[in-house]
Design a protein around this motif. Structure first.
Motif, mmCIF file in Angstrom:
data_model
loop_
_atom_site.group_PDB
_atom_site.id
_atom_site.type_symbol
_atom_site.label_atom_id
_atom_site.label_comp_id
_atom_site.label_asym_id
_atom_site.label_seq_id
_atom_site.Cartn_x
_atom_site.Cartn_y
_atom_site.Cartn_z
ATOM 1 N N LYS A 1 0.835 -1.199 0.000
ATOM 2 C CA LYS A 1 0.000 0.000 0.000
ATOM 3 C C LYS A 1 0.875 1.256 0.000
ATOM 4 C CE LYS A 1 -3.957 -2.077 2.382
ATOM 5 N NZ LYS A 1 -4.869 -2.012 3.557
ATOM 6 N N ALA A 2 1.968 1.209 0.764
ATOM 7 C CA ALA A 2 2.896 2.340 0.779
ATOM 8 C C ALA A 2 3.530 2.528 -0.591
ATOM 9 C CB ALA A 2 3.980 2.108 1.836
ATOM 10 N N ASN A 3 3.778 1.420 -1.261
ATOM 11 C CA ASN A 3 4.321 1.457 -2.621
ATOM 12 C C ASN A 3 3.435 2.308 -3.526
ATOM 13 O OD1 ASN A 3 4.323 0.468 -5.472
ATOM 14 N ND2 ASN A 3 6.011 -0.802 -4.764
ATOM 15 N N GLU A 4 2.129 2.141 -3.402
ATOM 16 C CA GLU A 4 1.203 2.918 -4.216
ATOM 17 C C GLU A 4 1.340 4.404 -3.926
ATOM 18 O OE1 GLU A 4 -2.631 1.366 -3.303
ATOM 19 O OE2 GLU A 4 -2.188 -0.664 -4.052
ATOM 20 N N GLY A 5 1.558 4.745 -2.663
ATOM 21 C CA GLY A 5 1.732 6.144 -2.289
ATOM 22 C C GLY A 5 2.999 6.737 -2.871
ATOM 23 N N TYR A 6 4.084 5.971 -2.827
ATOM 24 C CA TYR A 6 5.342 6.471 -3.376
ATOM 25 C C TYR A 6 5.269 6.621 -4.893
ATOM 26 C CZ TYR A 6 8.211 6.573 0.829
ATOM 27 O OH TYR A 6 8.744 6.912 2.054
ATOM 28 N N VAL A 7 4.528 5.756 -5.537
ATOM 29 C CA VAL A 7 4.334 5.888 -6.983
ATOM 30 C C VAL A 7 3.609 7.205 -7.284
ATOM 31 C CG1 VAL A 7 3.118 4.961 -8.993
ATOM 32 C CG2 VAL A 7 4.365 3.418 -7.467
ATOM 33 N N LYS A 8 2.632 7.552 -6.456
ATOM 34 C CA LYS A 8 1.918 8.822 -6.623
ATOM 35 C C LYS A 8 2.859 10.004 -6.402
ATOM 36 C CE LYS A 8 -2.596 7.054 -5.129
ATOM 37 N NZ LYS A 8 -3.647 7.135 -4.067
ATOM 38 N N LEU A 9 3.727 9.895 -5.390
ATOM 39 C CA LEU A 9 4.704 10.957 -5.142
ATOM 40 C C LEU A 9 5.618 11.126 -6.351
ATOM 41 C CD1 LEU A 9 5.918 10.485 -1.446
ATOM 42 C CD2 LEU A 9 4.655 12.417 -2.390
ATOM 43 N N LYS A 10 6.039 10.018 -6.893
ATOM 44 C CA LYS A 10 6.926 10.055 -8.045
ATOM 45 C C LYS A 10 6.271 10.756 -9.221
ATOM 46 C CE LYS A 10 9.967 6.953 -10.651
ATOM 47 N NZ LYS A 10 10.397 5.545 -10.838
ATOM 48 N N GLU A 11 4.958 10.606 -9.328
ATOM 49 C CA GLU A 11 4.225 11.224 -10.432
ATOM 50 C C GLU A 11 4.004 12.713 -10.218
ATOM 51 O OE1 GLU A 11 0.674 8.948 -10.539
ATOM 52 O OE2 GLU A 11 1.563 7.234 -11.593
ATOM 53 N N ILE A 12 3.779 13.111 -8.963
ATOM 54 C CA ILE A 12 3.418 14.502 -8.686
ATOM 55 C C ILE A 12 4.627 15.420 -8.530
ATOM 56 C CG2 ILE A 12 3.322 14.346 -6.163
ATOM 57 C CD1 ILE A 12 0.832 16.068 -6.201
ATOM 58 N N GLY B 1 8.598 1.085 -4.500
ATOM 59 C CA GLY B 1 8.085 1.472 -5.808
ATOM 60 C C GLY B 1 8.809 2.651 -6.410
ATOM 61 N N ILE B 2 9.944 3.001 -5.829
ATOM 62 C CA ILE B 2 10.715 4.123 -6.364
ATOM 63 C C ILE B 2 11.484 3.684 -7.593
ATOM 64 C CG2 ILE B 2 12.556 5.782 -5.857
ATOM 65 C CD1 ILE B 2 11.696 5.669 -2.929
ATOM 66 N N GLY B 3 12.094 2.521 -7.491
ATOM 67 C CA GLY B 3 12.753 1.931 -8.650
ATOM 68 C C GLY B 3 13.989 2.654 -9.113
ATOM 69 N N ALA B 4 14.541 3.557 -8.303
ATOM 70 C CA ALA B 4 15.743 4.271 -8.699
ATOM 71 C C ALA B 4 16.517 4.698 -7.459
ATOM 72 C CB ALA B 4 15.389 5.508 -9.533
ATOM 73 N N VAL B 5 17.831 4.758 -7.605
ATOM 74 C CA VAL B 5 18.672 5.175 -6.486
ATOM 75 C C VAL B 5 19.625 6.295 -6.890
ATOM 76 C CG1 VAL B 5 18.568 2.936 -5.357
ATOM 77 C CG2 VAL B 5 20.366 3.368 -7.027
ATOM 78 N N GLU B 6 19.580 6.727 -8.152
ATOM 79 C CA GLU B 6 20.477 7.770 -8.636
ATOM 80 C C GLU B 6 19.779 9.123 -8.671
ATOM 81 O OE1 GLU B 6 23.590 7.362 -9.147
ATOM 82 O OE2 GLU B 6 23.604 5.186 -8.898
ATOM 83 N N GLN B 7 20.486 10.174 -8.266
ATOM 84 C CA GLN B 7 19.909 11.514 -8.251
ATOM 85 C C GLN B 7 19.501 11.980 -9.637
ATOM 86 O OE1 GLN B 7 22.266 14.401 -6.166
ATOM 87 N NE2 GLN B 7 22.801 13.005 -4.509
ATOM 88 N N THR B 8 20.202 11.521 -10.643
ATOM 89 C CA THR B 8 19.933 11.980 -12.007
ATOM 90 C C THR B 8 18.601 11.474 -12.546
ATOM 91 O OG1 THR B 8 21.208 10.087 -12.845
ATOM 92 C CG2 THR B 8 22.373 12.181 -12.588
ATOM 93 N N THR B 9 17.990 10.517 -11.858
ATOM 94 C CA THR B 9 16.738 9.947 -12.357
ATOM 95 C C THR B 9 15.511 10.677 -11.818
ATOM 96 O OG1 THR B 9 16.692 8.359 -10.525
ATOM 97 C CG2 THR B 9 17.744 7.645 -12.575
ATOM 98 N N GLY B 10 15.742 11.769 -11.068
ATOM 99 C CA GLY B 10 14.606 12.492 -10.511
ATOM 100 C C GLY B 10 14.246 11.935 -9.145
ATOM 101 N N PHE B 11 13.030 11.426 -8.999
ATOM 102 C CA PHE B 11 12.604 10.869 -7.708
ATOM 103 C C PHE B 11 13.375 9.582 -7.453
ATOM 104 C CE2 PHE B 11 10.082 9.200 -4.347
ATOM 105 C CZ PHE B 11 9.456 10.293 -3.768
ATOM 106 N N HIS B 12 14.047 9.519 -6.303
ATOM 107 C CA HIS B 12 14.916 8.379 -6.016
ATOM 108 C C HIS B 12 14.974 8.153 -4.511
ATOM 109 C CE1 HIS B 12 17.418 11.985 -5.596
ATOM 110 N NE2 HIS B 12 18.152 11.291 -4.738
ATOM 111 N N LEU B 13 15.647 7.101 -4.104
ATOM 112 C CA LEU B 13 15.871 6.826 -2.686
ATOM 113 C C LEU B 13 17.208 7.446 -2.300
ATOM 114 C CD1 LEU B 13 15.175 5.561 -0.005
ATOM 115 C CD2 LEU B 13 16.091 3.386 -0.819
ATOM 116 N N ASP B 14 17.148 8.452 -1.450
ATOM 117 C CA ASP B 14 18.355 9.162 -1.038
ATOM 118 C C ASP B 14 19.243 8.266 -0.181
ATOM 119 O OD1 ASP B 14 19.701 11.923 -0.785
ATOM 120 O OD2 ASP B 14 19.519 11.281 1.302
ATOM 121 N N LEU B 15 20.541 8.291 -0.436
ATOM 122 C CA LEU B 15 21.487 7.428 0.282
ATOM 123 C C LEU B 15 21.489 7.716 1.778
ATOM 124 C CD1 LEU B 15 23.763 5.354 0.410
ATOM 125 C CD2 LEU B 15 25.379 7.184 -0.192
#
Length: 238
Positions: free
Chosen positions: A69-80, A126-140
């Motif tokens: 369920k949290a995954n769905e929320g992060y996907v929305k964050l990534k979109e907005i 649901g972020i699917g990225a860890v690099e800053q260059t990809t926009g929304f990502h998981l910060d180290l």
């Protein structure tokens, strides 16, 4: 001089930009409120691990349902969130994400006894990225603070495991946390929030060491039990 009509036009554009930004912030706040509530529910669910060994697996299963369920929320964050404005709005989800890094890493450790990688946590969220260059990502830094929170929770678990008669888990926890501590010592951390949080790790290590020392004094667990606790060389999940 700029004519009044020109000034009005300029400030009308400013007002429009402010309203659009506020709309984005309101959307982010609404999403984060829901996702953060899920994190609180998961934290409450995991309190059972300090009282019942049998409750660990059901707690992990329930936590994974809520992670979806949290995954769905992060996907929305990534979109907005605009791809170029990640750090402009980062404070809205910073502490929430640190908590999720801790909760997901705790789940994976309880299930497999291994360290959850940065990539794995990003995938679960649901972020699917860890690099800053990809926009929304998981910060180290959020990931690392999550691991430090995990160490504190495991130190507490080591004490409570002995209380309920489990003398093997503290040894497993000790081995894992000592290795994490050694890993953090390889990092050149500056005097910031992460550094201060890392400084607290030594108290967690000390607490766990005291538990293990008390067990050794009492001759617990038996040598064959300690041999069975040897972990595989690879401590990260794939």
């Amino acid at each position: 001089m700029i004519e009044d009509t020109a000034i009005n036009s300029i400030y009308s554009a400013f007002q429009k930009s402010l309203e659009e930004e506020q709309e984005v912030r309101d959307g982010i706040r609404n999403i984060c409120k829901e996702v953060d509530q899920l994190a609180r529910e998961i934290s409450a669910i995991f309190q059972i691990i300090h009282h019942s060994e049998e409750g660990i697996l059901p707690a992990c299963l329930k936590a994974r349902e809520l992670f979806n369920k949290a995954n769905e929320g992060y996907v929305k964050l990534k979109e907005i969130v605009p791809a170029t404005d990640y750090y402009k709005y980062h404070d809205h989800w910073r502490y929430m994400t640190q908590r999720y890094c801790y909760l997901i890493s705790l789940t994976i450790w309880l299930e497999k006894g291994i360290l959850a990688s940065l990539e794995t946590i990003a995938e679960v969220l649901g972020i699917g990225a860890v690099e800053q260059t990809t926009g929304f990502h998981l910060d180290l830094e959020d990931y690392l603070i999550g691991l430090l929170c995990l160490c504190s929770e495991l130190a507490r678990l080591a004490v409570n495991s002995v209380t309920r008669g489990d003398c093997e888990k503290p040894l497993q926890i000790s081995k894992f946390v000592i290795e994490l501590d050694a890993g953090f010592r390889l990092l050149n951390l500056k005097n910031d929030h992460l550094r201060k949080r890392f400084d607290a790790l030594k108290y967690d290590v000390k607490k766990i060491a005291e538990v293990v020392c008390d067990l050794n004094i009492q001759g617990l667990p038996k040598p064959e039990a300690q041999d069975a606790l040897e972990m595989p060389d690879d401590k990260t999940d794939s």
